[in-house]
Write an enzyme that holds these catalytic residues in place. Structure first.
Site, mmCIF file in Angstrom:
data_model
loop_
_atom_site.group_PDB
_atom_site.id
_atom_site.type_symbol
_atom_site.label_atom_id
_atom_site.label_comp_id
_atom_site.label_asym_id
_atom_site.label_seq_id
_atom_site.Cartn_x
_atom_site.Cartn_y
_atom_site.Cartn_z
ATOM 1 N N LYS A 194 -5.499 3.025 9.798
ATOM 2 C CA LYS A 194 -4.869 4.108 9.195
ATOM 3 C C LYS A 194 -5.164 5.502 9.276
ATOM 4 C CE LYS A 194 -2.665 0.871 5.776
ATOM 5 N NZ LYS A 194 -2.857 0.523 4.213
ATOM 6 N N SER B 59 0.682 -1.153 0.059
ATOM 7 C CA SER B 59 0.055 -0.067 -0.180
ATOM 8 C C SER B 59 0.914 1.425 -0.116
ATOM 9 C CB SER B 59 -0.912 0.162 1.017
ATOM 10 O OG SER B 59 -0.206 -0.091 2.576
#
Length: 845
Positions: free
Chosen positions: A766, A723
């Site tokens: 996140k 990611s």
């Protein structure tokens, strides 16, 4: 006995007969080798074959041959066979030396002892499997000066050494002492033939006596070689006497131990006989002994335990066997312990569930803030249990970072249900027996932890919390996670069988809850048996509420303070949350609050002046300088620096991707302890950049003349995952175009070679990390839009989400427009920071 061994024995017998006629040669047989020793006459050296100066050398393993001994040797090495073939057709004289290391197949001069024995070959025998056996007679010692030949076999320049001595009183005393001690050794050692004493008495020469005893004593190869290398006869006899004295000590101690063992056996037999007599007398008098009382208690316990039919049948069979077992037998106590375990298990004892949904909801809300998903699942379980009481319980797994309340949530659930609570940590467990127990054949065997904890709970339907299932180990003792497969399977655990019990125990009524920080570490078969409920970290507002409602009152109580003596202002709590902790949970937050409370308690105990209210200004007085401070604007104020988002087992975190360029030849370098997947993301981002360089306003020729370096700071922390692709791509474009990234923007997403942005995992963690860091815009893949429902409403209101399908959309949202003021050098510089470095592994997914 083989034909070869029979022929060897016959040759040794003939030597015995020949030597006994002259009274000079005798044979002694011990466990390690068969040897013959000769006491030579004065003219024997004249009859001895001549010894050549160049002597063929035969290396042997773990064997030392002494002069005067007759020893059979088995030859298997090819070079040794060639030596025997050459010598046996000639003078039949060769030198035998011992290897220093028996593992070396082709030893050289440095791998051999320099002193050996010259021997003559008496007999050659061809054995099976290509091996050769020779019977040799030791003649005298020799030393190796050098090897003059190494192929096809060893030949050495050698000098021989005759034994010389002068008869003295000390020598006579040593001879007498050696013979006396040797006679005692022969008497105390079982299995020594009678001829040994005759041979010992017939030897008159001191050198022959020393060699005879050295060949037959139980000494190591190094000790025997040391005696062989002792040329002085007096010194040699001293060493033999020391060895004999040690052998006598060992034999004395061994005989003493055997006598003690025999005495204990006799004592045990005597006690058994007396006990049997006592039982007969008590039976005649109508009295009962302790054994009968114990057996009667066990029968009663078995009857009251309400065991299943198969288990009760096994218990009765064990009782019958126990009646026939003597009380003094070790098996008796083992059988008693086994029956007590069977009787003390709660086969039919259950606690009644309190299926009041409203009450359970109230308890869960009192003990824990938020965690709505978990509370909803527990209330669903209670509702189903109320409608279907005989249903099987689920296997839940709470997954989340440390400090979010997974273990304490289990205690709240047990209180709401009215069940006994059991907690078992399996972190670091490597032995399968910890789960399933040891078999009864082992001394000190016990059931596994599952059965032990259920016995302590006293009911067959407790709430059983298994902590840290992601940290189970495995080694040669078994795989504990595999043993948990049956425990955590509602279709199988009704017949769980512990190795110690050997009978099935029903675990289907137990409410199992597992906890883990990192589900990727849990084996897939085990994960498949559990319903995983993710528990993410808390927002600042959540932490503030938890502080006021739970943490501050608890720490005040533990420090011996009351709410009248100390209070915390909102600003102080906010400062502790933002400047002294950086975590998803509240464990460190509670520690910091506890530090403040203990500091005030110390002042109260000393009757010193102390603050009644902790404010923002006096927090550093108790906690020291702040540990975390905002650094986002500094880190992203130059081109080439981008803020990324990471997922870790301890919650979300932010990380920075820095790029720089320098004159070169188009090289590409990565640093920061990146994993293979993260490196591949960087290469993909660079390829997308080179393929569309003109579209992004970059001269392709510049890429061939420039070396690019990407670095992810905190280089001591391993990082991996796909990611980071969009962050790396944005960093490269920012560097080469000179457009800095906006300081309030963070991004996450996987990149493809077509420039597409693929979805990622851990969006909630996140996003919470971005919120803690002061980020106001988060760029995420379009296909992650559905995951926003998991993010708290408070965070969604304060953060703007930009959904991107391609990297072009990411650049438009993240980079400053063209013409923005930039640094002249265009390179990313990392300013100093007081941000505390974490040591946990960062895994981007």
């Amino acid at each position: 006995m083989s034909a070869e061994q029979t022929e060897i024995d016959e040759i040794l017998r003939q030597v015995d007969e020949e030597s006994s006629e002259g009274g000079q040669l005798s044979i002694v047989d011990n466990s390690s080798q068969r040897s013959a020793v000769s006491g030579k006459s004065p003219d024997e050296s004249d009859r001895r074959p001549s010894i050549p100066d160049l002597l063929p050398v035969l290396p042997v393993r773990d064997t030392v041959i002494f002069p005067g001994t007759i020893v059979p040797l088995t030859v298997g090495r090819e070079k040794s066979k060639q030596l025997i073939d050459a010598v046996v057709t000639g003078a039949k004289i060769l030198g035998v030396v011992t290897q220093r290391d028996a593992q070396i197949e082709d030893p050289g001069l440095d791998e051999l002892y320099r002193v050996g024995t010259v021997v003559s070959i008496l007999k050659l025998l061809n054995l099976s499997e290509g091996q050769v056996s020779i019977i040799v007679h030791g003649l005298l010692r020799f030393g190796i000066e050098e090897f003059v030949q190494t192929e096809p076999y060893l030949v050495a320049r050698a000098h021989t050494r005759e034994d010389t001595y002068t008869s003295t009183t000390e020598l006579d005393a040593l001879i007498e002492s050696a013979k006396t001690q040797a006679s005692r050794v022969i008497e105390m050692t079982p299995g020594v033939p009678e001829e040994a004493q005759m041979v010992l008495n017939s030897i008159t020469k001191p050198s022959s006596l020393a060699d005879f005893l050295a060949a037959n004593l139980s000494l190591s190869t190094i000790e025997k070689q040391e005696i062989l290398e002792t040329f002085d006869v007096v010194d040699r006899l001293r060493k033999i006497n020391r060895a004999l004295a040690h052998q006598l000590e060992v034999l004395d101690l061994s005989n003493k131990i055997q006598e003690q063992v025999k005495s204990e056996i006799d004592k045990t037999q005597r006690e058994y006989f007396l006990h049997e007599q006592l039982r007969a007398i008590q039976k005649e008098l109508g009295e009962t002994d302790g054994r009968e009382v114990e057996l009667s208690e066990l029968r009663k316990a078995v009857a009251e335990a309400k065991m299943p039919e198969a288990v009760e049948k096994e218990a009765q069979r064990e009782l019958e066997r126990l009646q026939r077992t003597p009380q003094a037998s070790p098996e008796y106590s083992g059988a008693v312990d086994y029956l007590r375990w069977l009787c003390e298990l709660p086969w039919a004892k259950s606690t009644e569930d309190r299926l009041e949904i409203a009450r359970a909801e109230k308890i869960l809300n009192e003990d824990h803030y938020d965690l709505e998903k978990v509370k909803k699942r527990i209330l669903e379980y209670l509702s189903v249990r109320k409608l279907k009481p005989d249903g099987r319980g689920p296997i839940l797994c709470f997954a989340g970072p440390p400090g979010v309340g997974k273990t304490s949530l289990g205690r709240s659930i047990s209180r709401a249900l009215g069940r006994a609570f059991i907690r078992m940590s399996v972190g670091g467990v490597r032995d399968e027996a910890d789960i399933r127990g040891h078999r009864r054949t082992y001394i000190g065997a016990l059931p596994g932890r599952i059965i032990q904890e259920i016995r302590k709970a006293g009911s067959n339907n407790p709430l059983f919390m298994i902590d840290e299932v992601d940290k189970i180990g495995s080694d040669f003792r078994g795989d504990p996670s595999s043993a948990l497969l049956e425990v955590l399977d509602p279709e199988q655990n009704n017949t769980f069988q512990d190795h110690y019990l050997g009978v099935p125990f029903d675990l289907s009524k137990v409410f199992f809850i597992c906890t883990a920080n990192y589900m990727e570490a849990v084996p897939p078969p085990l994960k498949d048996r559990m319903e995983v409920i993710d528990i993410s970290g808390y927002t600042r507002l959540d932490k503030m509420f938890i502080c006021k409602r739970y943490l501050v009152p608890r720490q005040l109580e533990q420090s011996g303070l009351s709410s009248r003596q100390l209070k915390f202002s909102d600003d102080a709590l906010q400062m502790i949350i933002e400047s002294y902790t950086a975590e998803a949970g509240v464990r460190n937050l509670e520690r910091e609050i506890g530090s403040v409370c203990r500091g005030v308690a110390a002042q109260v105990a000393r009757n010193k002046k102390h603050p009644k209210v902790i404010t923002r200004s006096n927090v550093p007085d108790y906690l020291g300088p702040i540990k975390y401070e905002p650094e986002l604007a500094l880190r992203t104020s130059v081109s080439g620096v981008v803020t990324g988002l990471a997922w870790t087992p301890a919650g979300g975190d932010i990380l920075f991707v820095e790029s720089t360029a320098m004159p070169g030849k188009g090289g590409f370098q990565l640093t920061g302890q990146l994993g293979d997947v993260m490196k591949e993301s960087a290469y993909a981002a660079y390829s997308v950049l080179r393929a569309g360089a003109r579209k992004y306003g970059i001269d392709p020729r510049r890429l061939t003349e420039t070396d690019v370096h990407i670095h992810v700071p905190a280089g001591a922390i391993p990082k991996d995952g796909p990611s980071a692709g969009v962050a790396m791509f944005t960093s490269l474009v920012s560097l080469l175009t000179g457009r800095p990234c906006r300081s309030d923007v963070a991004m996450t997403g996987e990149i493809t070679l077509r420039g597409l942005v693929l979805p990622i995992g851990g969006l909630k963690e996140k996003t919470l990390a971005a919120h803690r860091a002061g980020i106001r815009t988060v760029v995420i893949p379009l296909r992650n839009k559905k995951d926003l429902v998991d993010i708290p409403a408070e965070v969604r209101k304060q953060i703007k989400f930009v959904f991107c399908k391609t990297v072009d959309e990411v650049l438009a949202a993240a980079l400053e427009p063209d013409g923005t003021k930039r640094r002249a050098d265009g390179a990313a510089r990392r300013p100093s920071s007081r941000r505390k470095v974490s040591t946990r592994k960062v895994t981007r997914r």
